[in-house]
Enzyme design. Sequence first.
Site, PDB file in Angstrom:
ATOM      1  N   HIS A   1      32.469  52.119  15.253  1.00 52.53           N
ATOM      2  CA  HIS A   1      33.484  51.057  15.342  1.00 52.53           C
ATOM      3  C   HIS A   1      34.076  51.107  16.745  1.00 52.53           C
ATOM      4  O   HIS A   1      34.661  52.113  17.145  1.00 52.53           O
ATOM      5  CB  HIS A   1      34.583  51.254  14.293  1.00 52.53           C
ATOM      6  CG  HIS A   1      35.637  50.185  14.338  1.00 52.53           C
ATOM      7  ND1 HIS A   1      35.568  49.053  13.569  1.00 52.53           N
ATOM      8  CD2 HIS A   1      36.781  50.080  15.078  1.00 52.53           C
ATOM      9  CE1 HIS A   1      36.623  48.292  13.820  1.00 52.53           C
ATOM     10  NE2 HIS A   1      37.373  48.893  14.730  1.00 52.53           N
ATOM     11  N   CYS A   2      33.921  50.019  17.475  1.00 52.38           N
ATOM     12  CA  CYS A   2      34.374  49.977  18.866  1.00 52.38           C
ATOM     13  C   CYS A   2      35.669  49.186  18.956  1.00 52.38           C
ATOM     14  O   CYS A   2      35.670  47.957  18.760  1.00 52.38           O
ATOM     15  CB  CYS A   2      33.301  49.340  19.749  1.00 52.38           C
ATOM     16  SG  CYS A   2      33.752  49.309  21.502  1.00 52.38           S
ATOM     17  N   PRO A   3      36.795  49.837  19.234  1.00 52.83           N
ATOM     18  CA  PRO A   3      38.055  49.088  19.355  1.00 52.83           C
ATOM     19  C   PRO A   3      38.088  48.181  20.570  1.00 52.83           C
ATOM     20  O   PRO A   3      38.839  47.200  20.592  1.00 52.83           O
ATOM     21  CB  PRO A   3      39.111  50.195  19.443  1.00 52.83           C
ATOM     22  CG  PRO A   3      38.383  51.381  19.970  1.00 52.83           C
ATOM     23  CD  PRO A   3      36.985  51.293  19.442  1.00 52.83           C
TER      24      PRO A   3
ATOM     25  N   GLY B   1      36.686  45.091  19.318  1.00 52.62           N
ATOM     26  CA  GLY B   1      37.363  44.627  18.117  1.00 52.62           C
ATOM     27  C   GLY B   1      36.435  44.383  16.947  1.00 52.62           C
ATOM     28  O   GLY B   1      36.693  43.480  16.137  1.00 52.62           O
ATOM     29  N   ASN B   2      35.391  45.177  16.809  1.00 47.83           N
ATOM     30  CA  ASN B   2      34.452  44.966  15.714  1.00 47.83           C
ATOM     31  C   ASN B   2      33.608  46.225  15.548  1.00 47.83           C
ATOM     32  O   ASN B   2      33.537  47.083  16.431  1.00 47.83           O
ATOM     33  CB  ASN B   2      33.546  43.769  16.005  1.00 47.83           C
ATOM     34  CG  ASN B   2      32.873  43.224  14.761  1.00 47.83           C
ATOM     35  OD1 ASN B   2      33.079  43.731  13.662  1.00 47.83           O
ATOM     36  ND2 ASN B   2      32.072  42.187  14.924  1.00 47.83           N
TER      37      ASN B   2
END
Length: 356
Positions: free
Chosen positions: A195-197, A200-201
Site C-alpha cells: 500500500h503506497c500512501p 493514495g492506493n
Amino acid sequence: MNNCEYQQIVPQALPTGTVTTSPQPQHGHGTAKTEKSKKPRRKWEVFPGKNRFFCGGRIMVARQSGVLPLTLGLIVVTTGLFFTFDCPFLVKHLTSCIPVIGGVLFIFVIITLLQTSFTDPGILPRATPDEAADTEKHIDDAGNTSYHPPPRTQEVLINQQVVKLKYCFTCRMFRPPRTSHCSLCDNCVERFDHHCPWVGNCVGKRNYRFFYTFIVLLSFLTAFIFGCVTTHLALMAQDGKGLVFALQEMELVICFFSVWSILGLSGFHTYLVASNLTTNEDVMLIKGSWSGKSGQDVTNPYSHKNILINCCSVLCGPMPPSLIDRRGFLPADESAQTGGADIDVPSVAVKSEITM
C-alpha cells in the site's frame, strides 16, 4: 338509523376511510419515497471496503489518500521552478530541446501517477453469505457461526513449490495465490505488492505496471532536472555571476534529496520485475514464510527462469478486468434492503394515524 350508526363505528371501516380520504397528500408523498427507494443502486454505493468513489464510481481511491496531493504538489512545484528559472537560461546558452524533454517527462509522470491512484488495484469481491457458509462449514467442525476458528490454510503446488493459501476472516474466503489483505483499504488484492500512501492506493495486479512506469519516469525527470540545475550553476559560475541566486532555487534542494531515494526505489522494483516478485513476497522470501519446513530450499514459484519473460509477463501482459464491478447495479432484493430505511417512514406515519 341504528344500522347506519353501527356501520360508521365498525373497526374495519374506520382505517379504510381514514387512509383513503384524509391523508391523501401524505400517501402520495410516501409513494414518491417508495419509488425513489426502488431506484436501482450501484455497487460502489454499498462497497464494504475503505475506499472513496468519485464521478459515479468511475474513480476510486483509498480513504487515507491525503499524501497524494503532496506528491502532486512536489512534482508540479519542482517542475514549475525548473521551467521558470532554468529553462530560459539553458535554452539561450545550450539548446531548445531541454524544455521539450522536460515537458514530455512531466506529462507522462502525471498521467502514470493518476492511473496508479485511480485504478482498481485488483480487489477481490467478498464472498456472499451462501459462499461463506459453505466454506466455513468445512473448516469449522463445531458449526458455531459466532466462533472464529484459528487461521486455517490450504496448500497448493505451484512449479514444485508448496504455497499456502490463508483464509481471510474479513472477506470470508481462501485467498488465491499472491493475494493479501490490505489493512488500510480493508480489501483482498490480487498480486498485492504494497500500500503506497504517496499514490493514495494499493499497488496490485491491475495497477503495478502504472506504478513501475511512474517511478521510472519520475527518476528520469528528477535526474534530468538535477543535471540541468547543476549545469545552470556551472555556466553561471563561468560568467562570473554569484552562486547565491542559483542556490536559492528550490528544485535543486528537492532534487538532491529525492533523486537518490527515487533511483533506489526504481532499482529495487526493477529487480522485483526481473524476478517476477512483489514487495510482499520478497519480505516473505527473506523471512522464509514460503518454506513448508524449516531448512527447506525456498525458490520463487512464479519465476519463469528468464528475465525477459518475467518482465514481459509483469509489464506487457493483457490488462485483467476489474472483478468488483463497482458501477454495476445491485440485485433488486439487495437494493430494496439497503433502501428500507426510506420506506419505513411513511408506513409508520400511516399506522400511527390509524391507531389514533
